[in-house]
Scaffold this active site. Sequence first.
Site, short mmCIF file in Angstrom:
data_model
loop_
_atom_site.label_atom_id
_atom_site.label_comp_id
_atom_site.label_asym_id
_atom_site.label_seq_id
_atom_site.Cartn_x
_atom_site.Cartn_y
_atom_site.Cartn_z
N GLN A 6 0.79 -1.22 0.00
CA GLN A 6 0.00 0.00 0.00
C GLN A 6 0.83 1.27 0.00
O GLN A 6 1.97 1.29 0.45
CB GLN A 6 -0.92 0.03 1.21
CG GLN A 6 -0.14 0.01 2.51
CD GLN A 6 -0.97 -0.35 3.70
OE1 GLN A 6 -1.31 0.52 4.47
NE2 GLN A 6 -1.27 -1.63 3.87
N ASN A 20 -8.92 11.76 8.64
CA ASN A 20 -8.97 12.13 10.05
C ASN A 20 -10.27 12.91 10.25
O ASN A 20 -10.47 13.96 9.64
CB ASN A 20 -7.75 12.96 10.44
CG ASN A 20 -6.48 12.16 10.34
OD1 ASN A 20 -6.36 11.11 10.96
ND2 ASN A 20 -5.54 12.62 9.53
N HIS A 34 4.38 11.32 -6.58
CA HIS A 34 3.15 10.93 -7.24
C HIS A 34 2.93 9.43 -7.14
O HIS A 34 3.81 8.69 -6.76
CB HIS A 34 3.17 11.35 -8.72
CG HIS A 34 4.23 10.64 -9.52
ND1 HIS A 34 5.51 11.12 -9.65
CD2 HIS A 34 4.20 9.48 -10.22
CE1 HIS A 34 6.22 10.30 -10.40
NE2 HIS A 34 5.45 9.28 -10.76
#
Length: 190
Positions: free
Chosen positions: A26, A99, A122
């Site tokens: 990830q 958040n 990126h």
Amino acid sequence: MSRHFETAPGLCEARDSETNDYVFNQTMLRIKDPERTLDFYSRVLGMTLVKKLPFPEMKFTLYFLAAIPQDELSNWSSDDATRLEQTFGRPAMLELTYNWGDKENDEVAYHNGNSEPKGFGHIGFAVPELSQACARFDALGVTYVKRPEDGKMNNLAFIQDPDGYWIEIFAPHGMQDGLDEHLGSDESEV
């Protein structure tokens, strides 16, 4: 025989066998507004939300997205525990972190890493045909950082997501043509 396809200073030749089953899983991006950002990644880039993990005590939610071909969606489990294992075992996931309260806080803005001080740059998406993808992005009103016709590298584009993160768009079959005129420079000169 080397385990690397290219040479560069600092490469470790001996791979620890304990890392054989490691998977790069990830990349995490912080987001201000989940609704707007999930719309972008699911509608504009076709990603699938495979797992949502809210953490009420810590006041944040994680959204895990993957680029999954339509014909492979049936390989994903409807059982939460099994899908959680699939999520954390699959390569190339995008983790979006929200958040709670950031959407309403005008002072919250995330640095995309491309202005000073530079850092993160990126993420990238391969597409079958760059010109077709860009025509679709144009029709969807996507914000560009760089169109294929801009600058020296005409084999790629950069678009922005709603939080300002850059996304490189390229067609794998067109990469060599675009790189041929630029390859060969000594890295020490870069």
